[in-house]
Motif scaffolding. Sequence first.
Motif, PDB file in Angstrom:
ATOM      1  N   ALA A  75       0.835  -1.204   0.000  1.00  0.00           N
ATOM      2  CA  ALA A  75       0.000   0.000   0.000  1.00  0.00           C
ATOM      3  C   ALA A  75       0.865   1.248   0.000  1.00  0.00           C
ATOM      4  O   ALA A  75       1.994   1.244   0.514  1.00  0.00           O
ATOM      5  CB  ALA A  75      -0.930   0.027   1.216  1.00  0.00           C
ATOM      6  N   GLY A  76       0.317   2.321  -0.573  1.00  0.00           N
ATOM      7  CA  GLY A  76       1.041   3.583  -0.632  1.00  0.00           C
ATOM      8  C   GLY A  76       1.219   4.224   0.733  1.00  0.00           C
ATOM      9  O   GLY A  76       2.270   4.794   1.031  1.00  0.00           O
ATOM     10  N   TYR A  77       0.193   4.115   1.562  1.00  0.00           N
ATOM     11  CA  TYR A  77       0.278   4.733   2.887  1.00  0.00           C
ATOM     12  C   TYR A  77       1.431   4.122   3.671  1.00  0.00           C
ATOM     13  O   TYR A  77       2.262   4.821   4.268  1.00  0.00           O
ATOM     14  CB  TYR A  77      -1.043   4.556   3.657  1.00  0.00           C
ATOM     15  CG  TYR A  77      -1.221   5.637   4.701  1.00  0.00           C
ATOM     16  CD1 TYR A  77      -2.118   6.681   4.496  1.00  0.00           C
ATOM     17  CD2 TYR A  77      -0.461   5.639   5.864  1.00  0.00           C
ATOM     18  CE1 TYR A  77      -2.261   7.683   5.435  1.00  0.00           C
ATOM     19  CE2 TYR A  77      -0.594   6.645   6.803  1.00  0.00           C
ATOM     20  CZ  TYR A  77      -1.501   7.663   6.584  1.00  0.00           C
ATOM     21  OH  TYR A  77      -1.630   8.673   7.502  1.00  0.00           O
ATOM     22  N   ASN A 110       5.062   5.371   2.179  1.00  0.00           N
ATOM     23  CA  ASN A 110       5.600   6.680   2.554  1.00  0.00           C
ATOM     24  C   ASN A 110       5.818   6.818   4.053  1.00  0.00           C
ATOM     25  O   ASN A 110       6.810   7.403   4.490  1.00  0.00           O
ATOM     26  CB  ASN A 110       4.665   7.794   2.073  1.00  0.00           C
ATOM     27  CG  ASN A 110       4.872   8.078   0.602  1.00  0.00           C
ATOM     28  OD1 ASN A 110       5.903   7.720   0.033  1.00  0.00           O
ATOM     29  ND2 ASN A 110       3.892   8.710  -0.016  1.00  0.00           N
ATOM     30  N   HIS A 168       0.507  14.801   1.184  1.00  0.00           N
ATOM     31  CA  HIS A 168      -0.415  13.761   1.631  1.00  0.00           C
ATOM     32  C   HIS A 168      -0.101  13.331   3.068  1.00  0.00           C
ATOM     33  O   HIS A 168       1.058  13.333   3.496  1.00  0.00           O
ATOM     34  CB  HIS A 168      -0.294  12.559   0.688  1.00  0.00           C
ATOM     35  CG  HIS A 168      -1.370  11.539   0.871  1.00  0.00           C
ATOM     36  ND1 HIS A 168      -1.234  10.469   1.722  1.00  0.00           N
ATOM     37  CD2 HIS A 168      -2.608  11.437   0.332  1.00  0.00           C
ATOM     38  CE1 HIS A 168      -2.334   9.743   1.683  1.00  0.00           C
ATOM     39  NE2 HIS A 168      -3.194  10.305   0.851  1.00  0.00           N
ATOM     40  N   CYS A 174       0.295  10.549   4.495  1.00  0.00           N
ATOM     41  CA  CYS A 174       1.286   9.495   4.766  1.00  0.00           C
ATOM     42  C   CYS A 174       2.715  10.017   4.712  1.00  0.00           C
ATOM     43  O   CYS A 174       3.590   9.485   5.401  1.00  0.00           O
ATOM     44  CB  CYS A 174       1.078   8.286   3.854  1.00  0.00           C
ATOM     45  SG  CYS A 174       1.119   8.603   2.096  1.00  0.00           S
ATOM     46  N   ASP A 229       4.292  15.757  -2.851  1.00  0.00           N
ATOM     47  CA  ASP A 229       3.389  15.167  -3.834  1.00  0.00           C
ATOM     48  C   ASP A 229       3.845  15.688  -5.204  1.00  0.00           C
ATOM     49  O   ASP A 229       4.221  16.865  -5.316  1.00  0.00           O
ATOM     50  CB  ASP A 229       1.941  15.646  -3.622  1.00  0.00           C
ATOM     51  CG  ASP A 229       1.237  14.982  -2.431  1.00  0.00           C
ATOM     52  OD1 ASP A 229       1.925  14.433  -1.554  1.00  0.00           O
ATOM     53  OD2 ASP A 229      -0.003  15.042  -2.395  1.00  0.00           O
ATOM     54  N   SER A 272      -2.985  15.944  -4.159  1.00  0.00           N
ATOM     55  CA  SER A 272      -4.147  15.065  -4.228  1.00  0.00           C
ATOM     56  C   SER A 272      -5.488  15.794  -4.120  1.00  0.00           C
ATOM     57  O   SER A 272      -6.479  15.308  -4.647  1.00  0.00           O
ATOM     58  CB  SER A 272      -4.048  13.981  -3.151  1.00  0.00           C
ATOM     59  OG  SER A 272      -3.861  14.547  -1.878  1.00  0.00           O
ATOM     60  N   ASP A 287       6.069  11.784  -4.554  1.00  0.00           N
ATOM     61  CA  ASP A 287       4.905  10.898  -4.453  1.00  0.00           C
ATOM     62  C   ASP A 287       4.015  11.149  -5.669  1.00  0.00           C
ATOM     63  O   ASP A 287       3.330  12.164  -5.755  1.00  0.00           O
ATOM     64  CB  ASP A 287       4.157  11.196  -3.144  1.00  0.00           C
ATOM     65  CG  ASP A 287       2.869  10.390  -3.013  1.00  0.00           C
ATOM     66  OD1 ASP A 287       2.405   9.801  -4.010  1.00  0.00           O
ATOM     67  OD2 ASP A 287       2.309  10.372  -1.898  1.00  0.00           O
ATOM     68  N   ALA A 297       1.372   9.494  -6.815  1.00  0.00           N
ATOM     69  CA  ALA A 297       0.121   8.728  -6.745  1.00  0.00           C
ATOM     70  C   ALA A 297      -0.865   9.146  -7.842  1.00  0.00           C
ATOM     71  O   ALA A 297      -1.583   8.316  -8.389  1.00  0.00           O
ATOM     72  CB  ALA A 297      -0.521   8.900  -5.368  1.00  0.00           C
ATOM     73  N   HIS A 298      -0.909  10.454  -8.152  1.00  0.00           N
ATOM     74  CA  HIS A 298      -1.913  10.943  -9.104  1.00  0.00           C
ATOM     75  C   HIS A 298      -1.331  11.262 -10.477  1.00  0.00           C
ATOM     76  O   HIS A 298      -2.037  11.783 -11.333  1.00  0.00           O
ATOM     77  CB  HIS A 298      -2.643  12.159  -8.526  1.00  0.00           C
ATOM     78  CG  HIS A 298      -3.300  11.846  -7.220  1.00  0.00           C
ATOM     79  ND1 HIS A 298      -4.541  11.263  -7.138  1.00  0.00           N
ATOM     80  CD2 HIS A 298      -2.856  11.974  -5.953  1.00  0.00           C
ATOM     81  CE1 HIS A 298      -4.844  11.066  -5.864  1.00  0.00           C
ATOM     82  NE2 HIS A 298      -3.841  11.491  -5.124  1.00  0.00           N
ATOM     83  N   THR A 333       1.595   5.058  -6.462  1.00  0.00           N
ATOM     84  CA  THR A 333       0.656   4.056  -5.954  1.00  0.00           C
ATOM     85  C   THR A 333       0.003   3.345  -7.142  1.00  0.00           C
ATOM     86  O   THR A 333      -0.029   3.861  -8.264  1.00  0.00           O
ATOM     87  CB  THR A 333      -0.408   4.673  -5.031  1.00  0.00           C
ATOM     88  OG1 THR A 333      -1.268   5.495  -5.813  1.00  0.00           O
ATOM     89  CG2 THR A 333       0.239   5.508  -3.945  1.00  0.00           C
ATOM     90  N   LYS A 338      -4.682   3.620  -8.049  1.00  0.00           N
ATOM     91  CA  LYS A 338      -5.374   4.730  -8.708  1.00  0.00           C
ATOM     92  C   LYS A 338      -5.412   4.459 -10.209  1.00  0.00           C
ATOM     93  O   LYS A 338      -6.152   3.582 -10.629  1.00  0.00           O
ATOM     94  CB  LYS A 338      -4.717   6.028  -8.281  1.00  0.00           C
ATOM     95  CG  LYS A 338      -5.100   6.302  -6.818  1.00  0.00           C
ATOM     96  CD  LYS A 338      -4.315   7.320  -6.082  1.00  0.00           C
ATOM     97  CE  LYS A 338      -4.863   7.379  -4.652  1.00  0.00           C
ATOM     98  NZ  LYS A 338      -3.868   7.803  -3.668  1.00  0.00           N
ATOM     99  N   GLY A 357      -1.667  -1.276  -4.105  1.00  0.00           N
ATOM    100  CA  GLY A 357      -0.248  -1.324  -3.803  1.00  0.00           C
ATOM    101  C   GLY A 357       0.478  -0.071  -4.233  1.00  0.00           C
ATOM    102  O   GLY A 357      -0.161   0.940  -4.601  1.00  0.00           O
TER     103      GLY A 357
HETATM  104  C1  LIG Z   1      -3.791   7.635  -2.216  1.00  0.00           C
HETATM  105  C2  LIG Z   1      -2.495   8.279  -1.876  1.00  0.00           C
HETATM  106  C3  LIG Z   1      -1.533   7.603  -1.113  1.00  0.00           C
HETATM  107  C4  LIG Z   1      -1.832   6.304  -0.429  1.00  0.00           C
HETATM  108  O1  LIG Z   1      -1.761   5.235  -1.296  1.00  0.00           O
HETATM  109  P1  LIG Z   1      -2.610   3.899  -0.958  1.00  0.00           P
HETATM  110  O2  LIG Z   1      -2.034   2.891  -1.876  1.00  0.00           O
HETATM  111  O3  LIG Z   1      -4.025   4.235  -1.219  1.00  0.00           O
HETATM  112  O4  LIG Z   1      -2.343   3.570   0.488  1.00  0.00           O
HETATM  113  C5  LIG Z   1      -0.305   8.191  -0.968  1.00  0.00           C
HETATM  114  N1  LIG Z   1      -0.045   9.418  -1.479  1.00  0.00           N
HETATM  115  C6  LIG Z   1      -0.951  10.117  -2.174  1.00  0.00           C
HETATM  116  C7  LIG Z   1      -0.612  11.462  -2.707  1.00  0.00           C
HETATM  117  C8  LIG Z   1      -2.210   9.575  -2.383  1.00  0.00           C
HETATM  118  O5  LIG Z   1      -3.147  10.278  -3.016  1.00  0.00           O
END
Ligand SMILES: *Cc1c(COP(=O)(O)O)cnc(C)c1O
Length: 411
Positions: free
Chosen positions: A111-113, A116, A137, A139, A179, A183, A208, A210-211, A243, A246, A252
């Motif tokens: 998981a991403g949380y 980080n 974010h 995390c 980030d 987010s 990070d 994620a997006h 991540t 998304k 993951g």
């Molecule tokens: C969603 C998100 C995470 C967490 O990732 P998960 O895999 O959902 O735990 C980390 N950083 C950012 C910027 C996110 O938007």
Amino acid sequence: MTTANSWLDEFPARIAELDRAHLRRKRREVTPHEGARLNVDGQTMLAFCSNDYLGLAGHSQVIAAACAGARAFGVGSGASPMVSGHSVANAALERELAAFVQLPRALYFYAGYATNSSIVPALVGEGDALFSDALNHACLIDGARLSRAKIHRYAHADLAALSAQLAQSPARRKLVITDAVFSMDGDIADIPALLALCERHDALLLLDDAHGFGVLGPQGRGSLAHFGLAGPSASRRVLYMATLGKAAGVAGAFVAGDDALVEWLLQKTRSYTYATAAPPLLASALRASLTLIETEQWRRDHLTRMIARLRDGLRPVLRGTSWQLGESTTAVQPLLIGPNDEALAVMEGLRERGLWVPAIRPPTVAEGTARLRIALSAAHTEADVDHLIEALAQIASAHARLSPEPETAVA
Ligand SMILES: *Cc1c(COP(=O)(O)O)cnc(C)c1O
């Protein structure tokens, strides 16, 4: 033994306090429906809340790969990757992820949380210095706190402030965390400028993405590629993190970068060592998803058109309201409303019209900046986006009739 006035009896009152401040969160029971639609508590809704930006979470090839993975490897991984959880599927995924983002090596997390919040303390500790964008974010913030390094928080995207903080810090190990795409605002960090600052001050940049992963850059290779910084020019100053729940549509996360840096994280990240490895069927699904991300450019092209259509369509609607559409070119389009109760009322108005757009309130965003976080996806059609614009137009005009005084702008 019973205690008078035990703190254990205070939870109902504390929950009531959340209710009064319009801050109590409620979950809905959802089932996926066609396209971007969801069945929510028994009602079909057009959803603008998913981070499944490319519409891959329900893709038949990804589902087939997950099923084949379950048949080949079972459902659970059984142990930490350090014991027997490092499946051949997870190992193959790591190699493909590294090649995809054009960095030497990748490490796949469940998981991403957990990534980080655990890699930051593996990189820096007591006596070291961390530099963190104010809108990072949760995390990354938790990882910073866990590390015990000195935290320098700079105002969102204020690189002059960051530069001054870096120059003044006596720490030998400096880590800048940000980030890549924010987010809740959807804006993109100035990665070339951040990298230049890190180069000048011998700092490492943790991004990070994620997006951005899957969405930005050629073939969706992410925000480094978006700025032409991937490939041979990729600096060893970057630790790239993204991540996979998304745009990749599964679950993951991974980190990628310099070989020794990734090896260090493999040795020292507690959430990697002391957690059961992600089920290999997810790695199977992710490998199928990665192929679709790379080859189906039409998904990103369509998403880009939906973003432009929403922004163009909302411009006349917002004229004469206090609402503001944030400056974002990505799939995350924040419609800033301001007060918590008003944001909830707009969300409710949309819900009555069969649309689901989440209201985001403090502490996720700053006080007074409650907003609708409109998330667009390749699964949305032009008619879907027009439906949202029309519904917001109706709610805005009803709102204007109720409050004839000109509103002051939301800061
Ligand atoms: C969603 C998100 C995470 C967490 O990732 P998960 O895999 O959902 O735990 C980390 N950083 C950012 C910027 C996110 O938007």
